[in-house]
Design an enzyme around this catalytic site. Structure first.
Site, PDB file in Angstrom:
ATOM      1  N   ASP A   6       0.777  -1.229   0.055  1.00 35.41           N
ATOM      2  CA  ASP A   6      -0.085   0.071  -0.201  1.00 35.41           C
ATOM      3  C   ASP A   6       0.873   1.248  -0.026  1.00 35.41           C
ATOM      4  O   ASP A   6       2.257   1.036   0.229  1.00 35.41           O
ATOM      5  CB  ASP A   6      -0.902  -0.043   1.239  1.00 35.41           C
ATOM      6  CG  ASP A   6      -1.918   1.111   1.271  1.00 35.41           C
ATOM      7  OD1 ASP A   6      -2.183   1.957   0.337  1.00 35.41           O
ATOM      8  OD2 ASP A   6      -1.988   1.575   2.656  1.00 35.41           O
ATOM      9  N   LEU A   7       0.454   2.495  -0.312  1.00 34.14           N
ATOM     10  CA  LEU A   7       1.133   3.723  -0.261  1.00 34.14           C
ATOM     11  C   LEU A   7       1.005   4.308   1.068  1.00 34.14           C
ATOM     12  O   LEU A   7       1.935   4.445   1.772  1.00 34.14           O
ATOM     13  CB  LEU A   7       0.772   4.731  -1.323  1.00 34.14           C
ATOM     14  CG  LEU A   7       1.420   6.045  -1.725  1.00 34.14           C
ATOM     15  CD1 LEU A   7       2.923   5.757  -1.920  1.00 34.14           C
ATOM     16  CD2 LEU A   7       0.640   6.735  -2.425  1.00 34.14           C
ATOM     17  N   GLY A   8      -0.019   4.789   1.743  1.00 33.85           N
ATOM     18  CA  GLY A   8      -0.230   5.717   2.680  1.00 33.85           C
ATOM     19  C   GLY A   8      -0.179   4.907   4.019  1.00 33.85           C
ATOM     20  O   GLY A   8      -0.589   3.868   4.316  1.00 33.85           O
ATOM     21  N   SER A 107      -2.768   1.446  -4.223  1.00 32.74           N
ATOM     22  CA  SER A 107      -3.222   2.168  -3.272  1.00 32.74           C
ATOM     23  C   SER A 107      -4.632   2.599  -3.761  1.00 32.74           C
ATOM     24  O   SER A 107      -5.071   2.813  -4.809  1.00 32.74           O
ATOM     25  CB  SER A 107      -2.259   3.260  -3.374  1.00 32.74           C
ATOM     26  OG  SER A 107      -2.706   4.570  -2.843  1.00 32.74           O
ATOM     27  N   ASN A 108      -5.623   2.747  -2.650  1.00 30.80           N
ATOM     28  CA  ASN A 108      -6.871   3.536  -2.732  1.00 30.80           C
ATOM     29  C   ASN A 108      -6.425   5.096  -2.830  1.00 30.80           C
ATOM     30  O   ASN A 108      -5.772   5.439  -1.628  1.00 30.80           O
ATOM     31  CB  ASN A 108      -7.816   3.096  -1.620  1.00 30.80           C
ATOM     32  CG  ASN A 108      -8.358   2.019  -1.593  1.00 30.80           C
ATOM     33  OD1 ASN A 108      -8.278   1.126  -2.565  1.00 30.80           O
ATOM     34  ND2 ASN A 108      -9.112   1.403  -0.644  1.00 30.80           N
ATOM     35  N   LYS A 141      -9.719  -1.132  -2.598  1.00 31.72           N
ATOM     36  CA  LYS A 141      -9.639  -2.198  -1.357  1.00 31.72           C
ATOM     37  C   LYS A 141     -10.815  -1.691  -0.343  1.00 31.72           C
ATOM     38  O   LYS A 141     -10.911  -0.508  -0.292  1.00 31.72           O
ATOM     39  CB  LYS A 141      -8.276  -2.110  -0.874  1.00 31.72           C
ATOM     40  CG  LYS A 141      -7.019  -2.312  -1.601  1.00 31.72           C
ATOM     41  CD  LYS A 141      -5.665  -2.038  -1.224  1.00 31.72           C
ATOM     42  CE  LYS A 141      -5.532  -0.817  -1.078  1.00 31.72           C
ATOM     43  NZ  LYS A 141      -4.057  -0.297  -0.478  1.00 31.72           N
ATOM     44  N   ASP A 166      -1.926  -0.698   5.690  1.00 34.87           N
ATOM     45  CA  ASP A 166      -2.026  -0.036   7.479  1.00 34.87           C
ATOM     46  C   ASP A 166      -3.611  -0.268   7.721  1.00 34.87           C
ATOM     47  O   ASP A 166      -4.077   0.065   8.749  1.00 34.87           O
ATOM     48  CB  ASP A 166      -1.865   1.221   7.423  1.00 34.87           C
ATOM     49  CG  ASP A 166      -2.599   2.343   6.472  1.00 34.87           C
ATOM     50  OD1 ASP A 166      -2.917   1.928   5.349  1.00 34.87           O
ATOM     51  OD2 ASP A 166      -2.929   3.241   7.144  1.00 34.87           O
TER      52      ASP A 166
END
Length: 195
Positions: A6-8, A107-108, A141, A166
């Protein structure tokens, strides 16, 4: 192996309070009021699927919050979410690729953020074989189809995949498909996993 990041709060630290702080300063609305009113509701999900544009999204969120912000002011707050890159995770991604593994980002996110973070954090793109973004795929997601899509594109199986996120709901969604999923609760989880 396929490693999905994921990104964030996995590769790049984000802090939503910073967004509300900017909007509070620009609108004169108390931060506590904005914190109370803000939800990641329908408009948020539609924007992440690319179903509504940036300006429509801004209008809907401003209406929900009861604030009057120009699109430029809204955007300034929206981009304040980004805090900094987790260099140790970028290093791990690069190492995995050197070892012959496939490394992707899932990523969302939304088109507004994508005008910002690739320029701010170019190493993210350089460290991944491919980047999958919710607003380009029309799904987000933890919907099962987004994980299936990535596996299909990558030509691999859940058994040969490790996913880092996360958001607990996203972990549950991926685990249900048989993907080894690691809940990233802080910046120590990923380095610890690879030690």
């Amino acid at each position: 192996m396929l490693y999905i990041f994921d990104l964030g709060n996995v590769i790049v630290d984000i802090d939503f309070k910073r967004v509300l702080g900017v909007w509070s300063n620009l609108s004169g609305t108390p931060l506590a009021t904005l914190s109370e009113r803000f939800t990641m509701g329908q408009a948020f999900e539609q924007h992440e699927r690319g179903e509504i544009g940036d300006e429509e999204f801004a209008d809907k969120i401003c209406a929900e919050l009861g604030v009057s912000l120009s699109f430029e002011q809204f955007s300034a707050g929206w981009q304040a979410i980004f805090v900094g890159q987790r260099n140790e995770v970028v290093d791990i991604m690069q190492r995995l690729r050197t070892e012959g593994h496939r490394v992707v980002v899932l990523s969302n996110t939304n088109s507004l953020h994508c005008r910002y973070w690739p320029e701010q954090y170019p190493q993210v793109g350089e460290s991944a074989d491919r980047i999958y973004l919710s607003q380009e795929l029309g799904m987000r997601k933890p919907e099962a189809n987004i994980y299936r899509y990535v596996l299909e594109q990558e030509g691999t199986t859940p058994e040969n995949t490790v996913f880092f996120d996360d958001n607990y709901d996203n972990i549950v969604g991926a685990t249900a498909l048989g993907i080894t999923s690691i809940h990233v609760v802080d910046n120590k989880v990923i380095p610890a996993y690879f030690n």
